[in-house]
Design a protein around this motif. Structure first.
Motif, PDB file in Angstrom:
ATOM      1  N   ALA A 218       0.821  -1.212   0.000  1.00  0.00           N
ATOM      2  CA  ALA A 218       0.000   0.000   0.000  1.00  0.00           C
ATOM      3  C   ALA A 218       0.852   1.257   0.000  1.00  0.00           C
ATOM      4  O   ALA A 218       0.381   2.335  -0.359  1.00  0.00           O
ATOM      5  N   HIS A 219       2.135   1.139   0.397  1.00  0.00           N
ATOM      6  CA  HIS A 219       3.010   2.296   0.480  1.00  0.00           C
ATOM      7  C   HIS A 219       3.965   2.393  -0.703  1.00  0.00           C
ATOM      8  O   HIS A 219       4.925   3.163  -0.663  1.00  0.00           O
ATOM      9  N   MET A 220       3.721   1.608  -1.750  1.00  0.00           N
ATOM     10  CA  MET A 220       4.601   1.661  -2.914  1.00  0.00           C
ATOM     11  C   MET A 220       4.299   2.835  -3.831  1.00  0.00           C
ATOM     12  O   MET A 220       5.148   3.263  -4.602  1.00  0.00           O
ATOM     13  N   ARG A 221       3.080   3.358  -3.747  1.00  0.00           N
ATOM     14  CA  ARG A 221       2.722   4.479  -4.610  1.00  0.00           C
ATOM     15  C   ARG A 221       3.631   5.676  -4.299  1.00  0.00           C
ATOM     16  O   ARG A 221       3.837   6.038  -3.152  1.00  0.00           O
ATOM     17  N   GLY A 222       4.173   6.283  -5.342  1.00  0.00           N
ATOM     18  CA  GLY A 222       5.026   7.449  -5.150  1.00  0.00           C
ATOM     19  C   GLY A 222       6.486   7.116  -4.920  1.00  0.00           C
ATOM     20  O   GLY A 222       7.303   8.012  -4.752  1.00  0.00           O
ATOM     21  N   THR A 223       6.835   5.819  -4.902  1.00  0.00           N
ATOM     22  CA  THR A 223       8.229   5.427  -4.703  1.00  0.00           C
ATOM     23  C   THR A 223       8.795   4.834  -5.993  1.00  0.00           C
ATOM     24  O   THR A 223       8.054   4.396  -6.873  1.00  0.00           O
ATOM     25  N   THR A 224      10.110   4.820  -6.073  1.00  0.00           N
ATOM     26  CA  THR A 224      10.801   4.131  -7.163  1.00  0.00           C
ATOM     27  C   THR A 224      11.859   3.233  -6.541  1.00  0.00           C
ATOM     28  O   THR A 224      12.689   3.693  -5.746  1.00  0.00           O
ATOM     29  N   ILE A 225      11.823   1.943  -6.884  1.00  0.00           N
ATOM     30  CA  ILE A 225      12.738   0.966  -6.301  1.00  0.00           C
ATOM     31  C   ILE A 225      13.772   0.591  -7.354  1.00  0.00           C
ATOM     32  O   ILE A 225      13.443  -0.064  -8.344  1.00  0.00           O
ATOM     33  N   SER A 226      14.999   1.000  -7.152  1.00  0.00           N
ATOM     34  CA  SER A 226      16.057   0.775  -8.141  1.00  0.00           C
ATOM     35  C   SER A 226      17.125  -0.158  -7.586  1.00  0.00           C
ATOM     36  O   SER A 226      17.407  -0.165  -6.391  1.00  0.00           O
ATOM     37  N   ARG A 227      17.696  -0.950  -8.487  1.00  0.00           N
ATOM     38  CA  ARG A 227      18.787  -1.881  -8.189  1.00  0.00           C
ATOM     39  C   ARG A 227      18.474  -2.773  -6.984  1.00  0.00           C
ATOM     40  O   ARG A 227      19.296  -2.967  -6.096  1.00  0.00           O
ATOM     41  N   LYS A 228      17.285  -3.319  -6.963  1.00  0.00           N
ATOM     42  CA  LYS A 228      16.869  -4.236  -5.894  1.00  0.00           C
ATOM     43  C   LYS A 228      16.314  -5.515  -6.506  1.00  0.00           C
ATOM     44  O   LYS A 228      15.885  -5.552  -7.662  1.00  0.00           O
ATOM     45  N   PHE A 229      16.318  -6.551  -5.704  1.00  0.00           N
ATOM     46  CA  PHE A 229      15.658  -7.804  -6.053  1.00  0.00           C
ATOM     47  C   PHE A 229      14.339  -7.798  -5.286  1.00  0.00           C
ATOM     48  O   PHE A 229      14.330  -7.915  -4.063  1.00  0.00           O
ATOM     49  N   VAL A 230      13.228  -7.625  -5.999  1.00  0.00           N
ATOM     50  CA  VAL A 230      11.925  -7.419  -5.366  1.00  0.00           C
ATOM     51  C   VAL A 230      11.092  -8.698  -5.456  1.00  0.00           C
ATOM     52  O   VAL A 230      10.861  -9.220  -6.547  1.00  0.00           O
ATOM     53  N   ILE A 231      10.661  -9.178  -4.305  1.00  0.00           N
ATOM     54  CA  ILE A 231       9.807 -10.372  -4.221  1.00  0.00           C
ATOM     55  C   ILE A 231       8.413  -9.924  -3.820  1.00  0.00           C
ATOM     56  O   ILE A 231       8.213  -9.349  -2.752  1.00  0.00           O
ATOM     57  N   ILE A 232       7.437 -10.180  -4.680  1.00  0.00           N
ATOM     58  CA  ILE A 232       6.039  -9.867  -4.394  1.00  0.00           C
ATOM     59  C   ILE A 232       5.305 -11.185  -4.154  1.00  0.00           C
ATOM     60  O   ILE A 232       5.177 -12.005  -5.050  1.00  0.00           O
ATOM     61  N   ASP A 233       4.828 -11.369  -2.937  1.00  0.00           N
ATOM     62  CA  ASP A 233       4.181 -12.625  -2.547  1.00  0.00           C
ATOM     63  C   ASP A 233       2.658 -12.461  -2.495  1.00  0.00           C
ATOM     64  O   ASP A 233       2.148 -11.355  -2.387  1.00  0.00           O
ATOM     65  N   GLU A 234       1.957 -13.590  -2.567  1.00  0.00           N
ATOM     66  CA  GLU A 234       0.494 -13.639  -2.477  1.00  0.00           C
ATOM     67  C   GLU A 234      -0.173 -12.841  -3.602  1.00  0.00           C
ATOM     68  O   GLU A 234      -1.195 -12.174  -3.400  1.00  0.00           O
ATOM     69  N   ALA A 235       0.371 -12.934  -4.807  1.00  0.00           N
ATOM     70  CA  ALA A 235      -0.190 -12.171  -5.929  1.00  0.00           C
ATOM     71  C   ALA A 235      -1.563 -12.668  -6.325  1.00  0.00           C
ATOM     72  O   ALA A 235      -2.309 -11.949  -7.001  1.00  0.00           O
ATOM     73  N   GLN A 236      -1.942 -13.886  -5.912  1.00  0.00           N
ATOM     74  CA  GLN A 236      -3.282 -14.378  -6.229  1.00  0.00           C
ATOM     75  C   GLN A 236      -4.360 -13.594  -5.487  1.00  0.00           C
ATOM     76  O   GLN A 236      -5.535 -13.663  -5.838  1.00  0.00           O
TER      77      GLN A 236
END
Length: 488
Positions: free
Chosen positions: A395-413
């Motif tokens: 919910a807090h990703m809006r307005g951010t930019t995540i660079s040079r990271k390995f991003v794991i998004i869980d429970e996408a279902q």
């Protein structure tokens, strides 16, 4: 010769499925797209619903409308296909409005913004309202009246409405832009037999990162074909075979600090996430298939090699319980509340710590995960700081930019496509994204196994070289967990 122009009357359900359906149906304004004042009123009544996907989609429509240019128009300014078969006597008091919606095609697979015309038919007094006896369905009947009077094709995802309309002789179609009708048939694995030289059949078209297994067969002395026991594994990449030497990749040169993948599908998964040309991976698998653990190992390798600067783990906070069990009702500050939802990550971290502790000469500080709860908690904190692992609320990703990271998004279902789009558009340069989930465990009240962000992305991976897709079908956990996964 130009194709025939079609005109469609949209039911509210089509817009609530996805407002960008208007863009696709219009086909660059070649077709006429019409709604009634009834649909407009229904959308307006839903836009204040902050908890449902329908409310979100209604607000998305009005965001488009608010930025649109509009004006009342006369009958003669309607598309020709709307005017061709109209019942002038029944429609003589109708009024019309044109909205020029400004769709940004860069967000929907195109290259630039363009204006798409949406026509609104306003009728003050509907004939059907005077003799309609059913307790429900009056709005559907009004929409059907317009479709009948203008001889328009009715687009609706409401089956009962379509049946009622077709009984009256109205043409109908359905459109479910975000629904994947056969998610269980999605597959990225292919097995081929060969005798001398492995090859992909010429008639088969593969996408990048399809997983290929080649099984060698030979002719016995009795002229019977048998498997030699030799198997070779590969990715398809740029229509070429890219061999995966798993024995070498995960052999003696593989870091002892990392947990090795246990089976072929986990090895494909690991190799896919660390591939230099892959930036987006989508993976589905049931509990115990290794989705999070293997992803963590891949992230740790990329951090150690300096390819990324850290790992970000974000998990959807939709629960399988009632509303009072959600994030906002739990005790503690935001970090403490979020910790409840991060158990899959912490479990993978602690498993990795215990794996490392068995191989560490000095287990006093970093690798004390198997001593007691106090030291285990300290070891987890030290480990996460060392590898720059952070947790984040989606919910807090809006307005951010995540660079040079390995991003794991869980429970996408348990995410809508809109939520996944929000996440994807936050990814900056050189970031690698892994989207995972189990389509068999839907907890979101407005989603289903055919309609959620995970299966939508899996479906796109089948047809798009930019996204790597894989399904982990082998459960590595207890017999009890495996039984419940297969029988419930």
């Amino acid at each position: 010769m130009a194709s025939v122009q079609n005109c469609y009357l949209l039911d509210t359900s089509v817009i609530l499925d996805d407002p960008t359906n208007i863009l696709r149906i219009s086909d660059e304004n070649h077709n006429g797209v019409v709604i009634t004042n009834v649909v407009l009123a229904e959308l307006n009544s839903k836009k204040d619903d902050m908890r449902s996907e329908a409310g979100f989609q209604a607000r998305e429509f009005f965001r488009l409308a608010d930025a649109a240019w509009g004006e009342p128009i006369s009958f003669i300014e309607l598309p020709e296909c709307v005017r061709n078969h109209v019942d002038m006597e029944e429609c003589k008091n109708d009024r019309y409005y044109r909205l020029a919606l400004n769709f940004d095609r860069s967000l929907h697979g195109g290259e630039e913004a363009n204006l798409i015309d949406l026509f609104i038919v306003h009728r003050e007094h509907y004939r059907v309202a005077h003799n309609f006896s059913e307790p429900k369905g009056i709005n559907d009947a009004k929409i059907g009246e317009i479709a009948d009077d203008y001889d328009l094709t009715l687009l609706s995802n409401d089956m009962s409405f379509r049946i009622a309309a077709e009984i009256r002789g109205i043409r109908t179609q359905s459109i479910r832009n975000s629904s994947v009708e056969a998610p269980e048939q999605i597959d990225f694995t292919y097995t081929y037999e060969y005798e001398e030289t492995p090859a992909i059949p010429t008639e088969v078209n593969h996408h990048n990162f399809d997983q290929l297994t080649f099984i060698q067969k030979a002719l016995s002395t009795s002229s019977e074909m048998y498997e030699t026991g030799i198997q070779r594994h590969a990715f398809c990449f740029n229509n070429q075979i890219e061999w995966c030497d798993f024995d070498r990749r995960f052999g003696e040169h593989f870091s002892d600090e990392l947990v090795r993948p246990l089976n072929v599908e986990q090895k494909f998964y690991y190799a896919m996430m660390t591939h230099p040309q892959n930036y987006v991976t989508v993976v589905s698998g049931s509990t115990g298939s290794g989705k999070t653990l293997v992803a963590l190992q891949a992230g740790l390798e990329l951090v150690e090699e300096g390819i990324v600067e850290g790992i970000v783990y974000a998990r959807n906070t939709v629960t399988s319980n009632d509303q009072q069990a959600e994030l906002g009702f739990r005790k503690g500050d935001e970090e403490q509340k979020l910790a409840f939802f991060m158990y899959p990550l912490y479990s993978a971290v602690n498993f990795t710590i215990e794996h490392q502790s068995k191989r560490s000469i000095d287990a006093r500080v970093e690798y004390t995960g198997n001593t007691n709860s106090v030291k285990r908690e300290n070891a987890t904190e030290v480990f996460m700081k060392k590898y720059n692992i952070e947790v984040m609320d989606i919910a807090h990703m809006r307005g951010t930019t995540i660079s040079r990271k390995f991003v794991i998004i869980d429970e996408a279902q348990n995410m809508t496509n809109a939520t996944l789009k929000l996440i994807g558009t936050r990814m900056g340069d050189e970031t690698r994204l892994v989207v995972m989930g189990d389509p068999g465990q839907i907890d979101h009240p407005f989603l289903s196994k055919r309609r959620n962000a995970l299966v939508s992305l899996l479906n796109k991976a089948q047809h798009n070289n930019f996204i790597a897709g894989i399904q982990l079908r082998h459960t590595i956990r207890s017999q009890v967990a495996d039984w419940f996964d297969k029988n419930f």
